[in-house]
Design an enzyme around this catalytic site. Structure first.
Site, mmCIF file in Angstrom:
data_model
loop_
_atom_site.group_PDB
_atom_site.id
_atom_site.type_symbol
_atom_site.label_atom_id
_atom_site.label_comp_id
_atom_site.label_asym_id
_atom_site.label_seq_id
_atom_site.Cartn_x
_atom_site.Cartn_y
_atom_site.Cartn_z
ATOM 1 N N THR A 40 0.819 -1.217 0.000
ATOM 2 C CA THR A 40 0.000 0.000 0.000
ATOM 3 C C THR A 40 0.855 1.271 0.000
ATOM 4 O O THR A 40 0.329 2.372 -0.114
ATOM 5 C CB THR A 40 -0.923 0.024 1.230
ATOM 6 N N HIS A 45 6.905 -0.357 6.875
ATOM 7 C CA HIS A 45 6.912 0.435 8.093
ATOM 8 C C HIS A 45 7.130 -0.483 9.294
ATOM 9 O O HIS A 45 7.317 -1.700 9.130
ATOM 10 C CB HIS A 45 5.632 1.262 8.238
ATOM 11 N N HIS A 48 5.203 -3.775 9.633
ATOM 12 C CA HIS A 48 5.701 -4.881 8.825
ATOM 13 C C HIS A 48 6.931 -5.526 9.456
ATOM 14 O O HIS A 48 7.181 -6.720 9.277
ATOM 15 C CB HIS A 48 6.120 -4.399 7.422
ATOM 16 N N LYS A 82 -9.925 -2.530 9.090
ATOM 17 C CA LYS A 82 -10.266 -1.246 8.486
ATOM 18 C C LYS A 82 -11.739 -0.925 8.707
ATOM 19 O O LYS A 82 -12.601 -1.786 8.537
ATOM 20 C CB LYS A 82 -9.967 -1.270 6.979
ATOM 21 N N ARG A 86 -10.639 0.822 1.583
ATOM 22 C CA ARG A 86 -9.360 1.428 1.218
ATOM 23 C C ARG A 86 -9.495 2.230 -0.082
ATOM 24 O O ARG A 86 -10.329 1.919 -0.933
ATOM 25 C CB ARG A 86 -8.298 0.347 0.999
ATOM 26 N N GLN A 173 -6.870 -14.450 -0.820
ATOM 27 C CA GLN A 173 -5.719 -14.786 0.019
ATOM 28 C C GLN A 173 -5.630 -16.296 0.231
ATOM 29 O O GLN A 173 -4.538 -16.856 0.250
ATOM 30 C CB GLN A 173 -5.788 -14.067 1.362
ATOM 31 N N ASP A 194 -4.273 -10.090 13.007
ATOM 32 C CA ASP A 194 -5.468 -9.630 12.295
ATOM 33 C C ASP A 194 -5.715 -10.423 11.013
ATOM 34 O O ASP A 194 -6.738 -10.250 10.351
ATOM 35 C CB ASP A 194 -5.360 -8.137 11.971
ATOM 36 N N LYS A 229 -1.496 0.219 19.088
ATOM 37 C CA LYS A 229 -0.513 -0.115 18.058
ATOM 38 C C LYS A 229 0.665 0.843 18.084
ATOM 39 O O LYS A 229 0.488 2.063 18.171
ATOM 40 C CB LYS A 229 -1.157 -0.087 16.670
ATOM 41 N N LYS A 232 3.447 4.668 15.186
ATOM 42 C CA LYS A 232 2.835 5.908 14.706
ATOM 43 C C LYS A 232 3.404 7.088 15.489
ATOM 44 O O LYS A 232 3.629 7.007 16.690
ATOM 45 C CB LYS A 232 1.318 5.868 14.889
ATOM 46 N N THR A 233 3.616 8.193 14.787
ATOM 47 C CA THR A 233 4.040 9.432 15.420
ATOM 48 C C THR A 233 3.107 10.541 14.968
ATOM 49 O O THR A 233 2.204 10.320 14.152
ATOM 50 C CB THR A 233 5.484 9.808 15.019
#
Length: 409
Positions: A40, A45, A48, A82, A86, A173, A194, A229, A232-233
């Site tokens: 994506t 990140h 992952h 989600k 998306r 999948q 997830d 989670k 993230k910043t």
């Protein structure tokens, strides 16, 4: 220790199918397994990275990783976790993201001499015959079973609901696992917690259609001690690409994790022996900062190399010791002309990205949380001119942990 024992000791494993069979499989070694990566963005990140580390540990124990790039499934989008559908990406964007991530993976996984494999599910998904696919694969899935999956249930209660496009994702999948079994004798799928429903779909498809053993395992998601989670910043995700998240910012993110999260992160995200992980995690009071420095250095070394990790560590020490910092922290070049008439401080703070909005910039200044070249900035109407700079550089500090150099050109 075999791979199962390593992953279990380090805290990766959350759920698995056929536990006894999986343990016996790992005891023999040489397991061919896969992990899917959703392209994506054009970089991996921190989220992952946990699964990448699991792959690396598995490979070090003699197993064969298959990195599945989702060039086909990305055209649909995984609804797992989600709340909304998306955004649709173009084929060109997806293919570019796949190419970028492939390069990143080679830093963590050894692909030499067939030690690991990279494949792209676009190879078998993009040109499927829909009718044949429904007859051959769709008959092995029941709608009531699919709707019971957590990834779908949460969306069914939302106003926008679940699109038929996304409803196909689980089948796709599951089909990936089926194809990898046939093409590469892949017997296990690994992924984040997830992905449990999607993983089960593939395991059951192989067992029903081929009558062969297949297995699944999920890892805990990377969360802090409060279940939130990580990765993230204020500025967004913590990326592995140095152009998106500088090595210094990457180092600082891990240097500033909560005290209760240090041992968990050391176990999941580094290669340090677990005896050392437990020793560092048991430090208390101010001593825990030493453990955070080890965590930040080890992680930055894995992702960006030892040289960049050393630079980041030295930069952090210089900053907090009030030493020379020019060139050692994130910087932005700006034209002198930008400051000819004076740039207001709120514009400067948002332009260089130390705050996401003018309202937050205003709040930070009013609360005394902003310094310019170590001098407090208290006036939200303050104008920044060339005279504010020292030798063409302005060190902007927000709070105790965010630093940014502005360099005139």
């Amino acid at each position: 220790m075999n791979a199962f024992e390593v992953l279990q000791e380090r805290g990766f494993i959350e759920q698995l199918t056929h536990e006894q069979e999986v343990k016996e499989l790992f005891a023999k070694g040489g397991v061919s397994f896969y992990i899917g990566i959703d392209p994506t963005a054009d970089s991996l990140h921190v989220g992952h990275f946990l699964t990448v580390m699991a792959m690396a540990h598995m490979q070090r124990c003699g197993n064969h990783p298959i990195c599945l790039m989702g060039g086909g499934t990305a055209m649909v989008g995984d609804p797992s976790g989600k709340t909304d559908m998306r955004s649709m990406m173009t084929v060109e964007t997806i293919d570019n993201n796949v190419a970028c991530i492939k390069k990143q993976l080679s830093r963590f996984i050894n692909f030499e001499d067939g030690s690991a494999t990279i494949v792209n599910n676009a190879d078998w998904l993009r040109n499927l015959n829909y009718i044949e696919f429904l007859r051959d694969i769709g008959t092995h899935f029941t709608v009531n079973r699919m709707l019971a999956a957590d990834c779908f249930k949460s969306r069914m209660d939302k106003e926008m609901g679940l699109s038929f496009l996304e409803f196909n994702y689980m089948i796709m999948q599951g089909y990936d696992f089926y194809e990898l079994y046939k093409r590469h004798n892949c017997v296990m799928e690994l992924g984040g917690n997830d992905q449990w429903s999607n993983i089960i779909a593939g395991v059951e498809l192989i067992r029903r259609k081929l009558g062969k053993p297949a297995y699944g395992m999920t890892f805990k998601l990377l969360t802090n001690s409060e279940g939130v989670k990580m990765g993230k910043t204020v500025g967004g995700a913590v990326w592995l690409d140095p152009e998106k998240t500088s090595p210094y910012d990457f180092y600082q993110y891990w240097r500033n994790v909560g005290d209760k999260d240090v041992e968990n992160c050391l176990g999941l995200l580094t290669f340090l022996p677990m005896d050392e992980v437990r020793r560092l995690g048991a430090l208390e009071g101010s001593e825990i900062n030493k453990a955070k420095e080890v965590l930040a250095f080890e992680l930055t070394k894995i992702v960006h190399g030892e040289e960049e990790a050393t630079k980041a560590q030295e930069a952090a020490k210089a900053l907090f010791g009030k030493g020379v910092v020019a060139g050692s922290v994130p910087s932005t070049e700006m034209d002198k002309a930008d400051f000819a008439e004076g740039m207001d401080i709120l514009t400067l703070l948002t332009t260089i990205g130390v705050v996401p909005s003018r309202s937050e910039a205003r709040r930070a200044v009013q609360q005394g949380g902003v310094k310019l070249n170590e001098e407090p900035a208290k006036d939200v109407e303050m104008k920044i001119t060339e005279a504010t700079f020292k030798d063409g550089t302005l060190l902007v500090q927000k709070g105790k942990k965010v630093f940014h150099n502005v360099v005139l050109k």
